[in-house]
Design a protein around this motif. Structure first.
Motif, PDB file in Angstrom:
ATOM      1  N   UNK A  64       0.708  -1.185  -0.044  1.00 22.06           N
ATOM      2  CA  UNK A  64      -0.059  -0.093   0.049  1.00 22.06           C
ATOM      3  C   UNK A  64       0.951   1.286   0.091  1.00 22.06           C
ATOM      4  N   UNK A  65       1.981   1.251   0.914  1.00 24.33           N
ATOM      5  CA  UNK A  65       2.848   2.355   1.085  1.00 24.33           C
ATOM      6  C   UNK A  65       3.488   2.742  -0.342  1.00 24.33           C
ATOM      7  N   UNK A  66       4.102   1.799  -0.871  1.00 28.94           N
ATOM      8  CA  UNK A  66       4.819   1.847  -2.095  1.00 28.94           C
ATOM      9  C   UNK A  66       3.876   2.428  -3.259  1.00 28.94           C
ATOM     10  N   UNK A  67       2.731   1.598  -3.518  1.00 28.83           N
ATOM     11  CA  UNK A  67       1.736   1.922  -4.446  1.00 28.83           C
ATOM     12  C   UNK A  67       1.325   3.506  -4.351  1.00 28.83           C
ATOM     13  N   UNK A  68       1.019   4.034  -3.162  1.00 30.98           N
ATOM     14  CA  UNK A  68       0.516   5.443  -2.867  1.00 30.98           C
ATOM     15  C   UNK A  68       1.802   6.255  -3.260  1.00 30.98           C
ATOM     16  N   UNK A  69       2.969   5.934  -2.757  1.00 33.11           N
ATOM     17  CA  UNK A  69       4.130   6.870  -2.918  1.00 33.11           C
ATOM     18  C   UNK A  69       4.221   6.906  -4.497  1.00 33.11           C
ATOM     19  N   UNK A  70       4.664   5.805  -5.257  1.00 29.98           N
ATOM     20  CA  UNK A  70       4.838   5.994  -6.581  1.00 29.98           C
ATOM     21  C   UNK A  70       3.749   6.602  -7.545  1.00 29.98           C
ATOM     22  N   UNK A  71       2.567   6.404  -7.103  1.00 29.54           N
ATOM     23  CA  UNK A  71       1.432   7.103  -7.883  1.00 29.54           C
ATOM     24  C   UNK A  71       1.426   8.571  -7.430  1.00 29.54           C
ATOM     25  N   UNK A  72       0.936   8.712  -5.998  1.00 26.25           N
ATOM     26  CA  UNK A  72       0.596  10.009  -5.913  1.00 26.25           C
ATOM     27  C   UNK A  72       1.575  10.988  -5.411  1.00 26.25           C
ATOM     28  N   UNK A  73       2.963  10.451  -5.237  1.00 28.22           N
ATOM     29  CA  UNK A  73       3.847  11.280  -4.809  1.00 28.22           C
ATOM     30  C   UNK A  73       4.952  11.764  -6.139  1.00 28.22           C
ATOM     31  N   UNK A  74       5.330  10.559  -6.465  1.00 30.27           N
ATOM     32  CA  UNK A  74       6.477  10.636  -7.685  1.00 30.27           C
ATOM     33  C   UNK A  74       5.658  11.191  -8.783  1.00 30.27           C
ATOM     34  N   UNK A  75       4.646  10.150  -9.312  1.00 31.35           N
ATOM     35  CA  UNK A  75       3.919  10.703 -10.590  1.00 31.35           C
ATOM     36  C   UNK A  75       3.327  11.995 -10.667  1.00 31.35           C
ATOM     37  N   UNK A  76       2.359  12.292  -9.633  1.00 30.65           N
ATOM     38  CA  UNK A  76       1.571  13.400  -9.493  1.00 30.65           C
ATOM     39  C   UNK A  76       2.492  14.764  -9.273  1.00 30.65           C
ATOM     40  N   UNK A  77       3.562  14.499  -8.500  1.00 29.46           N
ATOM     41  CA  UNK A  77       4.539  15.650  -8.072  1.00 29.46           C
ATOM     42  C   UNK A  77       5.068  15.937  -9.394  1.00 29.46           C
ATOM     43  N   UNK A  87       8.894   1.775 -11.759  1.00 24.61           N
ATOM     44  CA  UNK A  87      10.039   0.743 -11.540  1.00 24.61           C
ATOM     45  C   UNK A  87      10.852   1.291 -10.422  1.00 24.61           C
ATOM     46  N   UNK A  88      11.362   2.623 -10.494  1.00 25.56           N
ATOM     47  CA  UNK A  88      12.284   2.999  -9.677  1.00 25.56           C
ATOM     48  C   UNK A  88      11.696   3.403  -8.308  1.00 25.56           C
ATOM     49  N   UNK A  89      10.454   3.727  -8.161  1.00 26.95           N
ATOM     50  CA  UNK A  89       9.781   3.826  -6.683  1.00 26.95           C
ATOM     51  C   UNK A  89       9.567   2.752  -6.183  1.00 26.95           C
ATOM     52  N   UNK A  90       9.249   1.404  -6.955  1.00 24.60           N
ATOM     53  CA  UNK A  90       9.034   0.344  -6.578  1.00 24.60           C
ATOM     54  C   UNK A  90      10.401  -0.210  -5.964  1.00 24.60           C
ATOM     55  N   UNK A  91      11.512  -0.087  -6.751  1.00 19.48           N
ATOM     56  CA  UNK A  91      12.943  -0.860  -6.350  1.00 19.48           C
ATOM     57  C   UNK A  91      13.402  -0.079  -4.976  1.00 19.48           C
ATOM     58  N   UNK A  92      13.193   1.091  -4.909  1.00 18.46           N
ATOM     59  CA  UNK A  92      13.634   1.938  -3.772  1.00 18.46           C
ATOM     60  C   UNK A  92      12.747   1.563  -2.377  1.00 18.46           C
TER      61      UNK A  92
END
Length: 261
Positions: free
Chosen positions: A119-132, A216-221
């Motif tokens: 859940x945390x990685x999915x929200x971080x990748x989509x909401x923080x990285x992509x939307x940012x 991919x980068x967000x998931x790996x990190x």
């Protein structure tokens, strides 16, 4: 309840013997290669985003984007349209049922750490990285997209979500011995998603490369950060399964010891 190892009868002497204790498992460690790959992949869309932000309507690689888009001119019908429509659904708001189903699966299996990581990685990748990045760059989309789109073309949220999901499922649900095949299939799935976004004129091709790298980068990190906790949980799951298997398999009855005169 005693935690001593179970004793068993020796078939040769009839005396009780104690099996050798299992060797201690090494704690899961963070692999530097995962960290390096994650940082490089995250750095790519950030660097491209800073370049695009200087002139969102005409970045240095706009000519290559225009040429690729001209190759995606159509006709937009037939099997290609079905594939593109399915992938558009998968990456859109309705497609959230797939991540939710995976989250429920982890919760049903009592894998609390894995569920929190997912859940945390999915929200971080989509909401923080992509939307940012979308708000930072605010690049115009190609004219006349064939599907409904939101603001900001850079990076592709569909491509990012596909790559992110491939990494998270590979980390949590695919055995290590089978991950090579999973990565190959996941790369093909992500490339197909990238093609579909340009075929639908929803993104420039550079947007899709940036999105795939961001996901991919967000998931790996996130995987690198949570590797020790995920490893401890995996060890507990193996121990529970081993204990359950041992409880279902009764110990063999000891053979009678011949009487001595």
């Amino acid at each position: 309840m005693s935690k001593n190892p179970v004793t068993r009868q020796s078939r040769t002497t009839g005396t009780a013997t104690t099996p050798d204790p299992e060797p201690p498992r090494r704690p899961a460690r963070r692999r530097p290669g995962v960290l390096i790959a994650g940082l490089l992949m995250l750095g790519l869309p950030v660097g491209l985003g800073l370049v695009v932000r200087q002139d969102p309507a005409a970045p240095p690689f706009q000519r290559a984007d225009d040429r690729w888009l001209s190759w995606m001119g159509g006709p937009h019908e037939g099997p290609y349209a079905w594939v593109a429509a399915a992938l558009n659904w998968f990456g859109g708001p309705a497609g959230v049922v797939v991540p939710l189903a995976l989250l429920v699966l982890l919760l049903v299996r009592a894998r609390w750490v894995s569920a929190g990581f997912f859940l945390g990685a999915y929200l971080f990748g989509n909401m923080v990285v992509v939307q940012g990045l979308k708000y930072l760059v605010d690049r115009p989309r190609p004219t006349d997209p064939l599907v409904r789109v939101d603001h900001g073309s850079f990076p592709s949220g569909h491509a990012a979500g596909a790559a992110l999901l491939v990494v998270l499922v590979g980390a949590l649900l695919v055995p290590a011995a089978r991950r090579r095949g999973w990565w190959a299939g996941g790369a093909l799935f992500t490339l197909t998603m990238m093609w579909s976004r340009t075929w639908l004129h929803a993104h420039w091709i550079s947007d899709t490369f940036a999105g795939a790298a961001a996901g991919a980068g967000a998931g790996l990190l996130a995987w690198w950060l949570c590797a020790p906790a995920l490893g401890r949980e995996a060890a507990r799951v193996r121990d529970r399964r081993g204990a359950a298997t041992g409880a279902r398999e009764p110990l063999p009855a000891p053979e009678p010891v011949p009487a001595t005169r």
